[in-house]
Design a protein around this motif. Structure first.
Motif, PDB file in Angstrom:
ATOM      1  N   GLY A  14      41.684  63.354  45.872  1.00  0.00           N
ATOM      2  CA  GLY A  14      40.959  63.877  44.731  1.00  0.00           C
ATOM      3  C   GLY A  14      39.597  63.236  44.540  1.00  0.00           C
ATOM      4  N   SER A  15      38.957  63.618  43.448  1.00  0.00           N
ATOM      5  CA  SER A  15      37.606  63.166  43.141  1.00  0.00           C
ATOM      6  C   SER A  15      37.508  62.685  41.702  1.00  0.00           C
ATOM      7  CB  SER A  15      36.613  64.321  43.333  1.00  0.00           C
ATOM      8  OG  SER A  15      36.622  64.791  44.658  1.00  0.00           O
ATOM      9  N   LEU A  16      36.553  61.812  41.482  1.00  0.00           N
ATOM     10  CA  LEU A  16      36.203  61.356  40.143  1.00  0.00           C
ATOM     11  C   LEU A  16      34.706  61.118  40.103  1.00  0.00           C
ATOM     12  CD1 LEU A  16      38.892  58.666  39.175  1.00  0.00           C
ATOM     13  CD2 LEU A  16      38.591  60.897  38.110  1.00  0.00           C
ATOM     14  N   ARG A  17      34.130  61.288  38.934  1.00  0.00           N
ATOM     15  CA  ARG A  17      32.735  60.913  38.739  1.00  0.00           C
ATOM     16  C   ARG A  17      32.669  59.855  37.655  1.00  0.00           C
ATOM     17  NH1 ARG A  17      27.357  64.210  36.759  1.00  0.00           N
ATOM     18  NH2 ARG A  17      28.405  64.054  34.742  1.00  0.00           N
ATOM     19  N   LEU A  18      32.148  58.716  38.020  1.00  0.00           N
ATOM     20  CA  LEU A  18      31.973  57.620  37.081  1.00  0.00           C
ATOM     21  C   LEU A  18      30.544  57.649  36.541  1.00  0.00           C
ATOM     22  CD1 LEU A  18      33.705  54.725  39.057  1.00  0.00           C
ATOM     23  CD2 LEU A  18      34.729  56.458  37.565  1.00  0.00           C
ATOM     24  N   SER A  19      30.410  57.222  35.304  1.00  0.00           N
ATOM     25  CA  SER A  19      29.103  57.140  34.671  1.00  0.00           C
ATOM     26  C   SER A  19      28.843  55.719  34.191  1.00  0.00           C
ATOM     27  CB  SER A  19      29.021  58.091  33.473  1.00  0.00           C
ATOM     28  OG  SER A  19      29.206  59.431  33.866  1.00  0.00           O
ATOM     29  N   CYS A  20      27.598  55.317  34.285  1.00  0.00           N
ATOM     30  CA  CYS A  20      27.159  54.015  33.787  1.00  0.00           C
ATOM     31  C   CYS A  20      25.968  54.255  32.878  1.00  0.00           C
ATOM     32  CB  CYS A  20      26.774  53.113  34.945  1.00  0.00           C
ATOM     33  SG  CYS A  20      26.011  51.545  34.461  1.00  0.00           S
ATOM     34  N   ALA A  21      26.127  53.964  31.609  1.00  0.00           N
ATOM     35  CA  ALA A  21      25.064  54.190  30.641  1.00  0.00           C
ATOM     36  C   ALA A  21      24.548  52.861  30.100  1.00  0.00           C
ATOM     37  CB  ALA A  21      25.582  55.055  29.495  1.00  0.00           C
ATOM     38  N   ALA A  22      23.278  52.838  29.783  1.00  0.00           N
ATOM     39  CA  ALA A  22      22.673  51.657  29.184  1.00  0.00           C
ATOM     40  C   ALA A  22      22.745  51.768  27.669  1.00  0.00           C
ATOM     41  CB  ALA A  22      21.231  51.521  29.629  1.00  0.00           C
ATOM     42  N   ASP A  23      23.131  50.692  27.054  1.00  0.00           N
ATOM     43  CA  ASP A  23      23.222  50.660  25.599  1.00  0.00           C
ATOM     44  C   ASP A  23      22.231  49.615  25.090  1.00  0.00           C
ATOM     45  OD1 ASP A  23      25.880  49.883  23.185  1.00  0.00           O
ATOM     46  OD2 ASP A  23      23.893  50.793  22.962  1.00  0.00           O
ATOM     47  N   GLY A  24      21.125  50.083  24.535  1.00  0.00           N
ATOM     48  CA  GLY A  24      20.186  49.146  23.945  1.00  0.00           C
ATOM     49  C   GLY A  24      18.996  48.774  24.795  1.00  0.00           C
ATOM     50  N   PHE A  25      18.912  49.338  26.016  1.00  0.00           N
ATOM     51  CA  PHE A  25      17.730  49.076  26.819  1.00  0.00           C
ATOM     52  C   PHE A  25      17.534  50.232  27.789  1.00  0.00           C
ATOM     53  CE2 PHE A  25      19.282  47.877  31.076  1.00  0.00           C
ATOM     54  CZ  PHE A  25      20.638  47.770  30.832  1.00  0.00           C
ATOM     55  N   SER A  26      16.383  50.274  28.415  1.00  0.00           N
ATOM     56  CA  SER A  26      16.071  51.339  29.357  1.00  0.00           C
ATOM     57  C   SER A  26      16.374  50.893  30.772  1.00  0.00           C
ATOM     58  CB  SER A  26      14.593  51.703  29.242  1.00  0.00           C
ATOM     59  OG  SER A  26      14.220  52.575  30.291  1.00  0.00           O
ATOM     60  N   PHE A  27      16.916  51.823  31.565  1.00  0.00           N
ATOM     61  CA  PHE A  27      17.175  51.547  32.976  1.00  0.00           C
ATOM     62  C   PHE A  27      15.894  51.405  33.781  1.00  0.00           C
ATOM     63  CE2 PHE A  27      21.400  51.142  32.993  1.00  0.00           C
ATOM     64  CZ  PHE A  27      22.236  52.221  33.256  1.00  0.00           C
ATOM     65  N   ASP A  28      14.801  51.883  33.228  1.00  0.00           N
ATOM     66  CA  ASP A  28      13.537  51.846  33.949  1.00  0.00           C
ATOM     67  C   ASP A  28      13.206  50.414  34.345  1.00  0.00           C
ATOM     68  OD1 ASP A  28      10.103  52.782  33.237  1.00  0.00           O
ATOM     69  OD2 ASP A  28      11.266  52.836  35.096  1.00  0.00           O
ATOM     70  N   GLY A  29      12.976  50.185  35.612  1.00  0.00           N
ATOM     71  CA  GLY A  29      12.683  48.837  36.081  1.00  0.00           C
ATOM     72  C   GLY A  29      13.871  48.095  36.645  1.00  0.00           C
ATOM     73  N   TYR A  30      15.048  48.704  36.586  1.00  0.00           N
ATOM     74  CA  TYR A  30      16.250  48.042  37.070  1.00  0.00           C
ATOM     75  C   TYR A  30      16.867  48.809  38.246  1.00  0.00           C
ATOM     76  CZ  TYR A  30      16.416  45.191  32.840  1.00  0.00           C
ATOM     77  OH  TYR A  30      16.127  44.300  31.833  1.00  0.00           O
ATOM     78  N   ALA A  31      17.431  48.037  39.164  1.00  0.00           N
ATOM     79  CA  ALA A  31      18.331  48.611  40.155  1.00  0.00           C
ATOM     80  C   ALA A  31      19.733  48.583  39.562  1.00  0.00           C
ATOM     81  CB  ALA A  31      18.288  47.803  41.450  1.00  0.00           C
ATOM     82  N   ILE A  32      20.459  49.684  39.730  1.00  0.00           N
ATOM     83  CA  ILE A  32      21.813  49.783  39.190  1.00  0.00           C
ATOM     84  C   ILE A  32      22.788  49.967  40.349  1.00  0.00           C
ATOM     85  CG2 ILE A  32      23.343  51.003  37.625  1.00  0.00           C
ATOM     86  CD1 ILE A  32      20.983  49.666  36.235  1.00  0.00           C
ATOM     87  N   GLY A  33      23.776  49.127  40.386  1.00  0.00           N
ATOM     88  CA  GLY A  33      24.768  49.206  41.443  1.00  0.00           C
ATOM     89  C   GLY A  33      26.149  49.497  40.889  1.00  0.00           C
ATOM     90  N   TRP A  34      26.978  50.059  41.753  1.00  0.00           N
ATOM     91  CA  TRP A  34      28.392  50.252  41.452  1.00  0.00           C
ATOM     92  C   TRP A  34      29.218  49.314  42.326  1.00  0.00           C
ATOM     93  CZ3 TRP A  34      30.898  52.511  37.621  1.00  0.00           C
ATOM     94  CH2 TRP A  34      30.242  53.473  36.848  1.00  0.00           C
ATOM     95  N   PHE A  35      30.257  48.754  41.720  1.00  0.00           N
ATOM     96  CA  PHE A  35      31.088  47.765  42.381  1.00  0.00           C
ATOM     97  C   PHE A  35      32.546  48.046  42.030  1.00  0.00           C
ATOM     98  CE2 PHE A  35      27.499  44.937  43.217  1.00  0.00           C
ATOM     99  CZ  PHE A  35      26.592  45.427  42.294  1.00  0.00           C
ATOM    100  N   GLY A  95      26.481  47.271  37.593  1.00  0.00           N
ATOM    101  CA  GLY A  95      25.703  46.058  37.385  1.00  0.00           C
ATOM    102  C   GLY A  95      24.226  46.363  37.531  1.00  0.00           C
ATOM    103  N   ALA A  96      23.398  45.560  36.905  1.00  0.00           N
ATOM    104  CA  ALA A  96      21.952  45.767  36.938  1.00  0.00           C
ATOM    105  C   ALA A  96      21.238  44.515  37.395  1.00  0.00           C
ATOM    106  CB  ALA A  96      21.445  46.168  35.552  1.00  0.00           C
ATOM    107  N   LYS A  97      20.147  44.714  38.088  1.00  0.00           N
ATOM    108  CA  LYS A  97      19.244  43.628  38.475  1.00  0.00           C
ATOM    109  C   LYS A  97      17.842  44.211  38.498  1.00  0.00           C
ATOM    110  CE  LYS A  97      18.717  42.221  42.684  1.00  0.00           C
ATOM    111  NZ  LYS A  97      17.332  42.685  42.911  1.00  0.00           N
ATOM    112  N   GLY A  98      16.873  43.334  38.569  1.00  0.00           N
ATOM    113  CA  GLY A  98      15.494  43.795  38.559  1.00  0.00           C
ATOM    114  C   GLY A  98      15.128  44.570  39.800  1.00  0.00           C
ATOM    115  N   GLN A  99      14.487  45.701  39.618  1.00  0.00           N
ATOM    116  CA  GLN A  99      13.790  46.480  40.637  1.00  0.00           C
ATOM    117  C   GLN A  99      14.619  46.914  41.831  1.00  0.00           C
ATOM    118  OE1 GLN A  99      10.942  47.852  40.203  1.00  0.00           O
ATOM    119  NE2 GLN A  99      10.381  46.798  38.328  1.00  0.00           N
ATOM    120  N   ARG A 100      14.802  46.024  42.829  1.00  0.00           N
ATOM    121  CA  ARG A 100      15.333  46.442  44.122  1.00  0.00           C
ATOM    122  C   ARG A 100      16.821  46.129  44.249  1.00  0.00           C
ATOM    123  NH1 ARG A 100      10.801  46.684  47.507  1.00  0.00           N
ATOM    124  NH2 ARG A 100      12.110  47.860  48.960  1.00  0.00           N
ATOM    125  N   CYS A 101      17.503  46.946  45.022  1.00  0.00           N
ATOM    126  CA  CYS A 101      18.914  46.721  45.280  1.00  0.00           C
ATOM    127  C   CYS A 101      19.124  45.469  46.130  1.00  0.00           C
ATOM    128  CB  CYS A 101      19.519  47.933  45.989  1.00  0.00           C
ATOM    129  SG  CYS A 101      19.688  49.374  44.922  1.00  0.00           S
TER     130      CYS A 101
END
Length: 121
Positions: A14-35, A95-101
């Motif tokens: 089967g399939s699933l779609r996971l979502s990661c939302a930011a609460d209180g800040f903008s994703f702009d400028g961050y690399a976002i990873g799934w773990f 998880g988030a970190k600055g700019q690049r993965c």
């Protein structure tokens, strides 16, 4: 703060779609990873989407079965998973970190609480 959602019970194949939302800040400028972290195992990276034109990074763990996408307007990063297997059972985190993965899990400094995915055998 990051907030994951979309986990649950999925049948093998089967399939699933996971979502990661930011609460209180903008994703702009961050690399976002799934773990993911299975019981008794270390946290491992699945995929990462940087805040640049770089192609998304996919680790070997689920390569070919996942697609990461990003909607900065919605401040959300998605992980589409398919062909799920019992070994995919784990807690999934973003998880988030600055700019690049990075392939280094410890480079990510901001984490969500996780969402559980269960694929029964």
């Amino acid at each position: 703060q990051l907030v994951e959602s979309g986990g649950g019970l999925a049948q093998p194949g089967g399939s699933l779609r996971l979502s990661c939302a930011a609460d209180g800040f903008s994703f702009d400028g961050y690399a976002i990873g799934w773990f993911r972290q299975a019981r008794g195992k270390e946290r491992e990276e699945i995929a990462c989407h940087s805040n640049s034109d770089d192609a998304p990074y996919y680790a070997d763990a689920m390569k070919g079965r996942v697609t990461i996408s990003r909607d900065n307007a919605k401040n959300t990063v998605y992980l589409q998973m398919s062909s799920l297997e019992p070994d995919d059972t784990a807690d999934y985190y973003c998880g988030a970190k600055g700019q690049r993965c990075s392939a280094n899990v410890r480079a990510f400094g901001l984490w969500g609480q996780g969402t559980q995915v269960t694929v029964p055998s």
